[in-house]
Design an enzyme around this catalytic site. Sequence first.
Site, short mmCIF file in Angstrom:
data_model
loop_
_atom_site.label_atom_id
_atom_site.label_comp_id
_atom_site.label_asym_id
_atom_site.label_seq_id
_atom_site.Cartn_x
_atom_site.Cartn_y
_atom_site.Cartn_z
N ASN A 9 11.90 -1.10 -3.04
CA ASN A 9 12.90 -1.16 -1.69
C ASN A 9 13.29 -2.76 -1.44
O ASN A 9 12.66 -3.50 -1.10
CB ASN A 9 11.69 -0.85 -0.57
CG ASN A 9 12.51 -0.69 0.83
OD1 ASN A 9 13.63 -0.94 0.94
ND2 ASN A 9 11.77 -0.92 2.03
N LYS A 11 15.48 -3.72 0.62
CA LYS A 11 15.60 -3.75 2.12
C LYS A 11 17.10 -4.52 2.13
O LYS A 11 18.13 -4.08 1.36
CB LYS A 11 14.51 -4.94 2.51
CG LYS A 11 13.47 -4.20 2.12
CD LYS A 11 12.25 -5.00 3.19
CE LYS A 11 10.97 -4.25 2.64
NZ LYS A 11 9.74 -4.72 3.36
N HIS A 97 10.33 4.08 7.12
CA HIS A 97 9.72 2.97 6.89
C HIS A 97 9.35 2.05 8.12
O HIS A 97 9.91 2.10 9.09
CB HIS A 97 10.71 1.98 5.96
CG HIS A 97 10.07 0.71 5.56
ND1 HIS A 97 10.06 -0.55 6.15
CD2 HIS A 97 9.73 0.52 4.42
CE1 HIS A 97 9.34 -1.27 5.64
NE2 HIS A 97 9.18 -0.85 4.48
N GLU A 99 9.69 -0.90 8.97
CA GLU A 99 10.88 -1.69 9.69
C GLU A 99 11.90 -0.87 10.57
O GLU A 99 12.45 -1.33 11.43
CB GLU A 99 11.59 -2.39 8.84
CG GLU A 99 10.43 -3.78 8.20
CD GLU A 99 10.97 -3.94 6.78
OE1 GLU A 99 11.75 -3.44 6.32
OE2 GLU A 99 9.57 -4.53 6.21
N GLU A 169 1.78 2.84 3.95
CA GLU A 169 2.05 1.45 4.10
C GLU A 169 1.55 0.92 5.16
O GLU A 169 1.86 0.81 6.26
CB GLU A 169 3.51 1.16 3.93
CG GLU A 169 4.26 1.68 2.77
CD GLU A 169 5.56 0.82 2.59
OE1 GLU A 169 5.65 0.24 1.66
OE2 GLU A 169 6.58 1.12 3.39
N GLY A 175 4.72 -7.36 3.61
CA GLY A 175 5.64 -8.53 3.57
C GLY A 175 4.69 -9.71 3.96
O GLY A 175 5.04 -10.94 4.22
N SER A 215 2.54 -5.68 0.01
CA SER A 215 2.29 -6.78 -0.72
C SER A 215 1.60 -6.44 -2.22
O SER A 215 0.66 -7.12 -2.53
CB SER A 215 1.06 -7.66 -0.17
OG SER A 215 2.00 -7.95 1.02
#
Length: 252
Positions: A9, A11, A97, A99, A169, A175, A215
Amino acid sequence: MRSKIVAGNWKMNNDAKETKNLVKGIRKAIKRFPLANTRVLVAPAFVNLRSANKKAKKSNIEVVAQNMHQENSGAFTGEISADMLQSIGIKTVIIGHSERRSIFGETDELLAQKVNQAIEKEMEVIFCFGEQLEDRKTDNHFTIVQYQLEKGLFHLEAIAWNQIVLAYEPVWAIGTGETASPEQAQEMHAFIRKLVQEKYNTSVADNTSILYGGSVKPSNANKIFSKEDVDGGLIGGASLNIEDFTEIIKAI
Ligand code: PGA
């Protein structure tokens, strides 16, 4: 049999040239080893999908979208539809996702609409979900994950699950450099597979790929991927680096 999948991904990273170079680099690197039953996916930004797809042609790399809108077309400034994606050869889309959920306020209800649209348009969905740190600390992680699956996917008919890939996730691992331990990942993945089996049947549960994201790096991929119910990974940061991403693919 469910496939193994490593998906990058990207991003909001990489301009046009960087995107092409990254696809080119991964393409060259993965030529050197066999990819038995393993799919390699990359998700560049919308503006780079077309050129990435061109660069990935006749390779083992599949180019996928990071998001899409739930309607066919219309007055939705700044949005991209399933038809538009398909018109440039994109067949898979990431939905939900963390985010998108936290920064752009996408709710479980909206995500269910996006899933429906993708299914109707015969696209494959990589559906992301996972608990916040607070949920894990208060031992609510299983409840939250179950809720997200029920709201986002469990209204679908069993047949639609041919088009679903799950990506667990945990938000606290995205991250942050902090990964769920292989045991934590396995525990949650087994729980998820059991939920799918109870809601649908053993065949749907056994044939659904469940990816871990958060991660994943060359140093931890092997251990995480070795777990029975972990069928691959959704990789953020490490997928931007050819060597790291290749090492992660090798790990599977
Ligand atoms: P990360 O991102 O690998 O950088 O933690 C994962 C993701 O957001 O899918």
